[in-house]
Design an enzyme around this catalytic site. Structure first.
Site, short mmCIF file in Angstrom:
data_model
loop_
_atom_site.label_atom_id
_atom_site.label_comp_id
_atom_site.label_asym_id
_atom_site.label_seq_id
_atom_site.Cartn_x
_atom_site.Cartn_y
_atom_site.Cartn_z
N GLU A 38 0.46 -1.24 -0.26
CA GLU A 38 0.25 -0.22 0.02
C GLU A 38 1.14 1.30 0.28
O GLU A 38 2.18 1.19 -0.02
CB GLU A 38 -1.05 0.08 1.10
CG GLU A 38 -0.04 -0.01 2.66
CD GLU A 38 -0.94 0.54 3.83
OE1 GLU A 38 -1.50 2.00 3.46
OE2 GLU A 38 -0.81 0.30 4.59
N ASP A 151 -16.38 5.16 13.65
CA ASP A 151 -15.36 5.40 12.88
C ASP A 151 -15.06 3.61 12.69
O ASP A 151 -14.14 3.17 13.53
CB ASP A 151 -14.57 6.53 13.61
CG ASP A 151 -13.55 6.31 12.88
OD1 ASP A 151 -13.39 5.84 12.20
OD2 ASP A 151 -11.92 7.16 13.22
N SER A 153 -13.28 1.48 9.86
CA SER A 153 -12.54 1.51 9.16
C SER A 153 -12.91 0.21 8.18
O SER A 153 -13.25 -0.81 8.24
CB SER A 153 -10.88 1.18 8.86
OG SER A 153 -9.94 1.30 8.07
N ALA A 154 -13.09 1.28 6.58
CA ALA A 154 -12.88 0.45 5.32
C ALA A 154 -12.69 -0.79 5.45
O ALA A 154 -12.61 -1.67 4.27
CB ALA A 154 -13.70 0.98 4.29
N ASP A 155 -11.40 -1.07 5.96
CA ASP A 155 -10.33 -1.59 5.91
C ASP A 155 -11.19 -3.49 6.33
O ASP A 155 -11.25 -4.59 5.58
CB ASP A 155 -8.98 -1.77 7.18
CG ASP A 155 -8.36 -0.74 6.23
OD1 ASP A 155 -8.35 0.26 4.87
OD2 ASP A 155 -7.44 -0.71 6.85
N LYS A 172 -3.57 -2.39 14.17
CA LYS A 172 -2.78 -1.49 15.23
C LYS A 172 -3.76 -0.79 16.38
O LYS A 172 -4.46 -0.85 16.84
CB LYS A 172 -2.79 0.47 14.47
CG LYS A 172 -2.14 0.51 13.03
CD LYS A 172 -1.99 1.71 12.59
CE LYS A 172 -2.92 2.18 11.81
NZ LYS A 172 -2.57 1.25 10.64
N1 PSU Z 1 -0.40 0.94 8.97
C1 PSU Z 1 0.27 1.15 8.81
N2 PSU Z 1 0.12 3.14 9.18
C2 PSU Z 1 -0.87 3.24 8.71
C3 PSU Z 1 -1.28 2.78 8.07
C4 PSU Z 1 -1.53 1.38 7.64
O1 PSU Z 1 0.72 1.36 10.17
O2 PSU Z 1 -0.58 4.83 8.13
C5 PSU Z 1 -3.48 3.32 7.00
C6 PSU Z 1 -3.49 2.32 5.96
O3 PSU Z 1 -3.56 1.91 4.77
C7 PSU Z 1 -5.11 1.71 7.00
C8 PSU Z 1 -5.95 2.89 6.91
O4 PSU Z 1 -5.71 1.18 5.87
O5 PSU Z 1 -4.13 3.32 8.26
C9 PSU Z 1 -6.24 3.20 8.25
O6 PSU Z 1 -7.00 4.43 8.42
P1 PSU Z 1 -8.42 4.68 8.72
O7 PSU Z 1 -8.06 4.11 9.86
O8 PSU Z 1 -8.88 5.73 8.87
O9 PSU Z 1 -9.36 3.84 7.90
MN MN Z 2 -11.77 5.87 10.17
#
Ligand code: PSU
Ligand code: MN
Length: 313
Positions: A38, A151, A153-155, A172
Site C-alpha cells: 500500500e 469510526d 475502518s473500511a478495511d 494497530k
Molecule cells: N499501517 C501502518 N500505517 C498506516 C496505515 C496502516 O503502519 O498509516 C494506514 C493503512 O493504509 C490503513 C489506514 O488502511 O491506515 C487505516 O486508516 P482508517 O483508520 O482511516 O481506515
Molecule cells: Mn476511520
C-alpha cells in the site's frame, strides 16, 4: 483477451485504468509471484525521509525472498501497479496527497492528482491486477470510542468482500482490539495468527487476546486462501504476523501514551480520515521515534512472510 501493447493476458475489467511497472510486467509474463504494497503508509503513516527508505527496504525484502513488489498508488488518472524508484520518491515527498479508501478511489482517479491507497483500496487494486497477497503494517479497525463515533475502518468490510490475503502485524494498537475482532467475526473474515496463539498488537507481540485462528507455515496460509476460492466464498484473509521479539515495544509501555494521544485527538475534535495519521504521528513524538523504528521492522517482517505465501500460491 490480450493487452495490445504488452501481450499479457488480462482478465480484469478492460476499462480498469491499470498501469504496470516494467518489473511487474515482466513478473506477470514469467509467472513470478507478486506481492502488493500500500502507499498510505508512505504518505500518511511515516515522515519523510524514513518513509522512502522504508518503502525501498520493503521492496528489496520482497525481491530477496523471491517475489516482485507492486507498490500501488494513484497517479495521472491511472492505478499504478508497481512504482519505479522515481515514482516512489515523488510519492514519498508529495504534499497534500489524498488518502484513498474504497469510497474515494473512483473520484480521485477521475479528478487526477496523486492518491495514496489504504488497505481497503489497495486490496481492490490488487484484485483488479490479479495479485492475491498484500503486505502492510497494520490494518484499520474499530477506533476506541467507536460505539459513539461509528469510526470503523473500511478495511474491515473490504476483507470480507475482496479476495486478497493481507499480511499485517495485527490491528494497530491505537484501536479497540476486542471490537475490531468482533466486527471481523461478524463479517466472516478469517483472522489467522502466524506461529503463535495470541493475537499480536502491531508494536507488541501479544495483545492479551487469543487469536481466532492460527497457522504455522506459509504453505498452510496459501492453502486456506485457495480453499476459500474453491468454496466460492468472497473475501480475503487477515494474517496477523507478530513483530520480531527484538523490535517490539511492550504493550504496557505504550498503553498510557496511546490513551494520551487519543484524548488529545478527542479534545482537538480530530475525526474521520485524520484520526489514524494523527495518532501515529503523536505516538512517534511521545516515544521519541521508537514507534517508527518498530513500525519499520514489522512491515519488513510482514513483507518477507507475504513473499513466502505468494511463492506457495
Ligand atoms: N499501517 C501502518 N500505517 C498506516 C496505515 C496502516 O503502519 O498509516 C494506514 C493503512 O493504509 C490503513 C489506514 O488502511 O491506515 C487505516 O486508516 P482508517 O483508520 O482511516 O481506515
Ligand atoms: Mn476511520
Amino acid at each position: 483477451m490480450t493487452h495490445p501493447a504488452l501481450d499479457v493476458p488480462l482478465t480484469f475489467p478492460p476499462d480498469a485504468p491499470l498501469t504496470f511497472s516494467p518489473e511487474v510486467v515482466e513478473a506477470r509474463a514469467s509467472g513470478t509471484p507478486i506481492v502488493a504494497l500500500e502507499s498510505t503508509i508512505i504518505t500518511h503513516g511515516m515522515p519523510y525521509p524514513q518513509n522512502l527508505d522504508t518503502a525501498r527496504l520493503v521492496e528489496n525484502d520482497i525481491r530477496t525472498a523471491g517475489a516482485i513488489p507492486a507498490t500501488i498508488a494513484i497517479m495521472d488518472r491511472r492505478i499504478h501497479i508497481g512504482l519505479t524508484d522515481t515514482e516512489l520518491a515523488v510519492l514519498a515527498q508529495a504534499e497534500d496527497v489524498a488518502k484513498v479508501s474504497r469510497a474515494d478511489l473512483a473520484v480521485v482517479l477521475a479528478a487526477g492528482g496523486i492518491g495514496a491507497t489504504t488497505v481497503a483500496a489497495t486490496m481492490i487494486c490488487a484484485a483488479l491486477a490479479e495479485i492475491q497477497v498484500f503486505a502492510t503494517g497494520g490494518i484499520g479497525g474499530v477506533h476506541k470510542g467507536g460505539e459513539e463515533t461509528f469510526d470503523i475502518s473500511a478495511d474491515l468490510r473490504e476483507l470480507s468482500q475482496t479476495p486478497v490475503t493481507v499480511v499485517a502485524a495485527g490491528p494497530k494498537a491505537i484501536l479497540d482490539l476486542p471490537k475490531t475482532l468482533e466486527v471481523l467475526e461478524t463479517l466472516g473474515v478469517p483472522v489467522i495468527t502466524y506461529g503463535q496463539s495470541a493475537l499480536p498488537a502491531f508494536w507488541s507481540r501479544n495483545s492479551g487476546l487469543p487469536a481466532p485462528l492460527r497457522a504455522d507455515s506459509a504453505a498452510q496460509i496459501a492453502a486456506s486462501h485457495q480453499m476459500r476460492t474453491r468454496l466460492g466464498l468472497p473475501g480475503g484473509q487477515l494474517i496477523t504476523n507478530p513483530i520480531p521479539a527484538n523490535d517490539e515495544i511492550p504493550a504496557e509501555t505504550l498503553a498510557p501514551l496511546i490513551a494520551q494521544a487519543q484524548s488529545e485527538a478527542d479534545a482537538k475534535g480530530i475525526a474521520g480520515k485524520a484520526v489514524t495519521p494523527f495518532l501515529l504521528q503523536r505516538l512517534f513524538e511521545l516515544t521519541d521515534g521508537a514507534t517508527l523504528v518498530a513500525n519499520i521492522a514489522l512491515v519488513r517482517n510482514n513483507a518477507r512472510l507475504a513473499a513466502a505465501i505468494a511463492r506457495e500460491m
